[in-house]
Design a protein around this motif. Structure first.
Motif, PDB file in Angstrom:
ATOM      1  N   HIS A  71       0.859  -1.195   0.000  1.00  0.00           N
ATOM      2  CA  HIS A  71       0.000   0.000   0.000  1.00  0.00           C
ATOM      3  C   HIS A  71       0.897   1.248   0.000  1.00  0.00           C
ATOM      4  N   ALA A  72       0.829   2.014  -1.086  1.00  0.00           N
ATOM      5  CA  ALA A  72       1.758   3.145  -1.247  1.00  0.00           C
ATOM      6  C   ALA A  72       0.987   4.387  -1.679  1.00  0.00           C
ATOM      7  N   PRO A  73       0.443   5.119  -0.713  1.00  0.00           N
ATOM      8  CA  PRO A  73      -0.339   6.307  -1.058  1.00  0.00           C
ATOM      9  C   PRO A  73       0.551   7.432  -1.592  1.00  0.00           C
ATOM     10  N   HIS A  74       0.037   8.123  -2.616  1.00  0.00           N
ATOM     11  CA  HIS A  74       0.725   9.306  -3.141  1.00  0.00           C
ATOM     12  C   HIS A  74      -0.283  10.416  -3.391  1.00  0.00           C
ATOM     13  N   ALA A  75       0.200  11.636  -3.309  1.00  0.00           N
ATOM     14  CA  ALA A  75      -0.666  12.798  -3.502  1.00  0.00           C
ATOM     15  C   ALA A  75      -1.177  12.837  -4.944  1.00  0.00           C
ATOM     16  N   VAL A  76      -2.372  13.356  -5.095  1.00  0.00           N
ATOM     17  CA  VAL A  76      -3.011  13.423  -6.413  1.00  0.00           C
ATOM     18  C   VAL A  76      -2.108  14.135  -7.416  1.00  0.00           C
ATOM     19  N   GLU A  77      -1.560  15.286  -7.014  1.00  0.00           N
ATOM     20  CA  GLU A  77      -0.777  16.055  -7.982  1.00  0.00           C
ATOM     21  C   GLU A  77       0.494  15.318  -8.389  1.00  0.00           C
ATOM     22  N   GLU A  78       1.007  14.458  -7.498  1.00  0.00           N
ATOM     23  CA  GLU A  78       2.197  13.684  -7.867  1.00  0.00           C
ATOM     24  C   GLU A  78       1.859  12.640  -8.923  1.00  0.00           C
ATOM     25  N   LYS A  79       0.708  12.000  -8.759  1.00  0.00           N
ATOM     26  CA  LYS A  79       0.332  10.952  -9.700  1.00  0.00           C
ATOM     27  C   LYS A  79      -0.247  11.526 -10.997  1.00  0.00           C
ATOM     28  N   GLU A  80      -0.631  12.806 -10.972  1.00  0.00           N
ATOM     29  CA  GLU A  80      -1.131  13.434 -12.195  1.00  0.00           C
ATOM     30  C   GLU A  80      -0.006  14.000 -13.050  1.00  0.00           C
ATOM     31  N   ALA A  81       1.200  13.913 -12.557  1.00  0.00           N
ATOM     32  CA  ALA A  81       2.332  14.468 -13.306  1.00  0.00           C
ATOM     33  C   ALA A  81       2.678  13.564 -14.491  1.00  0.00           C
ATOM     34  N   GLU A  82       3.629  14.015 -15.292  1.00  0.00           N
ATOM     35  CA  GLU A  82       4.120  13.222 -16.403  1.00  0.00           C
ATOM     36  C   GLU A  82       4.588  11.865 -15.868  1.00  0.00           C
ATOM     37  N   PHE A  83       4.504  10.832 -16.713  1.00  0.00           N
ATOM     38  CA  PHE A  83       4.772   9.472 -16.248  1.00  0.00           C
ATOM     39  C   PHE A  83       6.131   9.349 -15.570  1.00  0.00           C
ATOM     40  N   ASP A  84       7.157   9.923 -16.188  1.00  0.00           N
ATOM     41  CA  ASP A  84       8.496   9.743 -15.610  1.00  0.00           C
ATOM     42  C   ASP A  84       8.742  10.649 -14.403  1.00  0.00           C
ATOM     43  N   GLN A  85       7.819  11.566 -14.124  1.00  0.00           N
ATOM     44  CA  GLN A  85       7.963  12.433 -12.948  1.00  0.00           C
ATOM     45  C   GLN A  85       7.140  11.904 -11.773  1.00  0.00           C
ATOM     46  N   SER A  86       6.316  10.914 -12.042  1.00  0.00           N
ATOM     47  CA  SER A  86       5.370  10.436 -11.048  1.00  0.00           C
ATOM     48  C   SER A  86       6.018   9.364 -10.171  1.00  0.00           C
ATOM     49  N   PRO A  87       5.759   9.385  -8.858  1.00  0.00           N
ATOM     50  CA  PRO A  87       6.374   8.378  -7.995  1.00  0.00           C
ATOM     51  C   PRO A  87       5.687   7.023  -8.158  1.00  0.00           C
ATOM     52  N   PRO A  88       6.428   5.929  -7.965  1.00  0.00           N
ATOM     53  CA  PRO A  88       5.816   4.614  -8.122  1.00  0.00           C
ATOM     54  C   PRO A  88       4.962   4.245  -6.909  1.00  0.00           C
ATOM     55  N   GLY A  89       3.898   3.501  -7.140  1.00  0.00           N
ATOM     56  CA  GLY A  89       3.111   2.969  -6.035  1.00  0.00           C
ATOM     57  C   GLY A  89       1.622   3.032  -6.283  1.00  0.00           C
ATOM     58  N   THR A  90       0.918   2.082  -5.695  1.00  0.00           N
ATOM     59  CA  THR A  90      -0.542   2.068  -5.714  1.00  0.00           C
ATOM     60  C   THR A  90      -1.023   1.786  -4.296  1.00  0.00           C
ATOM     61  N   ILE A  91      -2.155   2.373  -3.943  1.00  0.00           N
ATOM     62  CA  ILE A  91      -2.749   1.972  -2.675  1.00  0.00           C
ATOM     63  C   ILE A  91      -3.326   0.572  -2.855  1.00  0.00           C
ATOM     64  N   GLY A  92      -3.560  -0.128  -1.748  1.00  0.00           N
ATOM     65  CA  GLY A  92      -3.991  -1.519  -1.921  1.00  0.00           C
ATOM     66  C   GLY A  92      -4.793  -2.126  -0.785  1.00  0.00           C
ATOM     67  N   LEU A  93      -4.790  -1.458   0.373  1.00  0.00           N
ATOM     68  CA  LEU A  93      -5.419  -2.098   1.536  1.00  0.00           C
ATOM     69  C   LEU A  93      -6.902  -2.389   1.309  1.00  0.00           C
ATOM     70  N   GLU A  94      -7.594  -1.485   0.620  1.00  0.00           N
ATOM     71  CA  GLU A  94      -9.052  -1.620   0.511  1.00  0.00           C
ATOM     72  C   GLU A  94      -9.488  -2.554  -0.615  1.00  0.00           C
ATOM     73  N   THR A  95      -8.537  -2.957  -1.460  1.00  0.00           N
ATOM     74  CA  THR A  95      -8.889  -3.792  -2.614  1.00  0.00           C
ATOM     75  C   THR A  95      -8.205  -5.152  -2.605  1.00  0.00           C
ATOM     76  N   ALA A  96      -7.281  -5.372  -1.655  1.00  0.00           N
ATOM     77  CA  ALA A  96      -6.423  -6.562  -1.713  1.00  0.00           C
ATOM     78  C   ALA A  96      -7.236  -7.859  -1.722  1.00  0.00           C
ATOM     79  N   LEU A  97      -8.140  -7.994  -0.756  1.00  0.00           N
ATOM     80  CA  LEU A  97      -8.884  -9.249  -0.660  1.00  0.00           C
ATOM     81  C   LEU A  97      -9.709  -9.481  -1.919  1.00  0.00           C
ATOM     82  N   ALA A  98     -10.409  -8.439  -2.362  1.00  0.00           N
ATOM     83  CA  ALA A  98     -11.244  -8.580  -3.560  1.00  0.00           C
ATOM     84  C   ALA A  98     -10.389  -8.894  -4.784  1.00  0.00           C
ATOM     85  N   ALA A  99      -9.209  -8.279  -4.860  1.00  0.00           N
ATOM     86  CA  ALA A  99      -8.332  -8.541  -6.006  1.00  0.00           C
ATOM     87  C   ALA A  99      -7.902 -10.002  -6.036  1.00  0.00           C
TER      88      ALA A  99
END
Lengths: 432, 312
Positions: free
Chosen positions: A308-336
């Motif tokens: 689970h790797a939360p990032h700020a909206v503006e960070e993830k809205e940046a250009e692909f190579d400027q955006s930090p890696p990570g996805t949140i996951g706690l709320e979807t893990a079991l269902a996934a």
């Protein structure tokens, strides 16, 4: 008067006791009072759980709760709430905070924030090296004495084999786990995704699977050399799985985890440059994904952990190579996992709970979690509807919304989460 | 035509022909005393350039102006992050100003895709990182068709730093789409992993490839690739992969020599080779304006027939 809660009519799946069948479970105060016979109590709150699965609360070996330091992305409280909504009753919080959790003071701070939130148990992970610098060992002993069971420089691979060797050796004195993020940085420098056909077509710098495999091989060799207790974080490549399989067959004491997103997606999903699919290690090929699924099924991979790797909206809205890696996951893990592994018949529900609760609880030393669901045990439980179909969409309980699963339909929804006898999530909604 | 031009793969083979045919009718405009048609009068085209590229920007600017569109140049060096305003905020600003088309050049691969999330107008990729440069590919296809009259069965080599070349990606996909054969030539370190899965051939031996070519397309090789250890020295690179006089002699008669510019004379191409009659490098530039007019027209305008006939 002590409160009673009765889970009635659920299919109890509890790998720690080997139980899998419909049976009532009575909770009294913070503990399991009765399973099966003698579960009737006058005045008990009865939860109709027909059609639901009742299991020990999930345990996450790998979450970034961002506090202290990046409270704009997540706090211990919002992360705990996300965990509860996802059915987790225990979460390991990674050490790459600011300041880094490389000393007992930060560990205590995270613990007290978690206690104040009171939504799940948070087990702070200690850094292996000071400031995650990869050079000087952190005060592992002091943190171990403060109760830390897992140490990791996650986000970075320890660059020096000598430093890792010493950490694995030193850790033996306290019987603690060294959890490694396996990545040869010289092979992944500048990488935005997995190196292969898709990175070539998209014009994004890639990291080959070998960037992970080289580090996995080194780490397994050092675990053998030292006898230290090694855990491999978020494996992403078929070759890594094969190395772990061989190591285990030869008797090495090693464990490994995989994330739900590596089980669900592949590098093909990056074709629209959606930064929510930018993760580290990167999503690899469909063949890698299938090898990871098979490794969960046959036990080569012990645990499923969110990263689970939360990032700020503006960070993830940046250009692909400027955006930090990570996805949140706690709320979807079991269902996934239910959608991608259980639904197609690759693993059983029992194996799911083992990989998401019982085994991670053992690795983490979380004795009050992971089952068995038996009288006298702490009431840390999750009840979920394995058939419920839902659309992943914001808002999340997490403070961030960078989910690779956004817009996807998943099957399986957490209905109730009970933490120490308290329903922190009821009817799918966080209670606090 | 698709609404956006993000990759050459957004353009079907039929549409490629349409773009080239339309460009042909527009090229005549450039030869007039008054080089202007009213096709896009009242429309606004924004050139959003995050990377210095005077040639591409001027080419787009002239194309839009010759169609009578209003043109705004928004240039900034470095990434939006370093500049302080995010790509999103810039996009929303341009959207608020009513841009009908945004031509974007950016150092980050995929930025044009990101841009489409926030603007209502058409987005044209004028080169994104090491991904694609579809308008360059279309002007190259125009030049090839003009000189050789066909694509089917043509044999083309794209030589040099394919790994970092957005031109090479777009042109490879474009040529393959039109039925040509493509061979990528360069040191193994500069050939993208798994590139053969695109349907191209790969060769590390330029001398073995040259005698069979109809098109020899040389890519710019940046000196910094040496520092990054992709090859040991510029000197060795030129000797092994540069288009020298001696190598030109190995080309069949009628083989085109092409280069997207700007050239490193003496590195990937000898100075006097670039000035040979079979080198069509300047024509590529000229054709760029007509092809970009055609694209803007087809993406923003309407049916070809009535409005083109309006000109003069």
């Amino acid at each position: 008067m002590t409160e009673h809660t009765l889970f009635r009519g659920a299919r109890v799946v509890d790998p720690a006791s080997g139980r899998d069948g419909t049976i009532d479970v009575l909770i009294e105060g913070g503990t399991v009072a009765a399973v099966g016979g003698g579960t009737e109590r006058r005045g008990a709150t009865v939860l109709d759980c027909r059609g639901l699965v009742l299991a020990p609360g999930l345990v996450d070996l790998h979450a970034h709760l961002r506090q202290p330091g990046r409270e704009d992305k997540e706090t211990v409280e919002t992360g705990s709430r996300a965990a509860a909504v996802g059915g987790y009753t225990a979460v390991a919080a990674m050490a790459n905070t600011d300041p880094v959790a490389d000393n007992a003071a930060v560990i205590e701070e995270v613990r007290s924030l978690a206690a104040r939130a009171g939504l799940c148990d948070v087990f702070p992970v200690g850094a292996i090296t000071k400031g995650l610098g990869g050079e000087e060992m952190a005060e592992v002993g002091e943190m171990a004495q403060a109760g830390v069971r897992v140490f990791s420089d996650d986000g970075r691979c320890i660059p020096s084999a000598r430093v890792l060797r010493n950490a694995l050796r030193y850790a033996r004195a306290f019987d603690v786990v060294i959890a490694e993020h396996c990545e040869d940085a010289s092979l992944s420098e500048g990488a935005q995704m997995h190196e292969g056909l898709h990175s070539s077509t998209l014009g994004l710098a890639g990291a080959p699977a070998e960037a992970e495999e080289v580090a996995v091989f080194r780490d397994l060799a050092l675990a053998r050399l030292t006898g230290g207790r090694l855990h491999l974080c978020h494996l992403s490549a078929a070759g890594s799985v094969e190395l772990v399989r061989l190591a285990k067959a030869s008797g090495l004491r090693v464990t490994a985890e995989v994330t739900p997103h590596h089980l669900a997606f592949s590098d093909e999903d990056l074709v629209t440059y959606d930064t929510n699919f930018k993760v580290n290690p990167p999503l690899r090929t469909v063949e890698d994904r299938d090898a990871l699924r098979a490794a969960v099924a046959d036990g080569t991979i012990d645990a499923i952990a969110t990263d689970h790797a939360p990032h700020a909206v503006e960070e993830k809205e940046a250009e692909f190579d400027q955006s930090p890696p990570g996805t949140i996951g706690l709320e979807t893990a079991l269902a996934a996992v239910l959608t991608n592994l259980v639904e197609p018949g690759l693993i059983s529900l029992s194996r799911t709970i083992e990989a998401m609760s019982a085994t991670p609880a053992t690795i983490l030393g979380a004795a009050e979690h992971g089952g068995p669901i038996e009288p006298g045990r702490p009431a840390n439980l999750v009840a979920f509807d394995p058939a419920a179909d839902w659309l992943v969409q914001a808002p999340f309980a997490s403070r961030s919304r960078n989910s690779a699963f956004l817009g996807k339909r998943l099957r399986g929804k957490v209905i109730h989460t009970m933490y120490r006898g308290q329903l922190v999530v009821a009817d799918g909604k966080a209670q606090r | 035509m698709n609404k956006h031009l993000l990759s050459i793969n957004d353009v079907s083979a039929e549409d490629v022909v349409r773009v080239l045919d339309t460009a042909e009718s527009f090229r005549e405009v450039g030869t007039r005393v008054i080089k202007k048609v009213p096709a896009l009068r009242g429309r606004t085209v924004v050139n959003l350039f995050y990377e210095n590229s005077t040639r591409t920007r001027i080419s787009f600017e002239l194309a839009a102006k010759r169609l009578s569109a209003d043109v705004i140049n928004f240039s900034t060096s470095g990434s939006s992050v370093s500049k302080g305003e995010s790509l999103k905020d810039t996009a929303l600003t341009l959207q608020a100003m009513g841009a009908d088309a945004i031509v974007i050049r950016h150092s980050s691969s995929g930025s044009p895709y990101t841009l489409t999330k926030w603007v209502k107008g058409s987005v044209l990729n004028a080169g994104d990182g090491t991904h694609e440069h579809p308008t360059q590919a279309l002007l190259d296809l125009y030049t090839i068709r003009e000189k050789l009259g066909r694509f089917e069965g043509l044999r083309a080599a794209i030589v040099g730093d394919v790994l970092h070349s957005r031109v090479a990606r777009s042109l490879s996909f474009g040529l393959l789409k039109m039925g040509a054969e493509v061979t990528l030539v360069g040191p193994p370190t500069l050939i993208p992993p798994d590139a053969s899965a695109w349907g191209v051939q790969v060769s590390y031996d330029i001398d073995g490839v040259l005698p069979k070519l109809d098109v020899c397309y040389m890519l710019r090789v940046q000196r910094e690739r040496q520092r990054q250890q992709y090859f040991p020295s510029v000197r060795e690179y030129s000797r092994l992969f540069g288009l020298t006089r001696d190598r030109v002699a190995m080309l069949p008669e009628g083989c085109l020599i092409m280069h997207p510019g700007p050239m490193n004379r003496g590195v990937e191409i000898d100075s006097d080779v670039a000035d040979l009659p079979q080198a069509v490098i300047e024509e590529q530039v000229t054709n760029g304006i007509a092809v970009r007019m055609s694209l803007l027209y087809l993406m923003l305008g309407g049916a070809v027939t009535e409005e083109v006939s309006e000109r003069d």
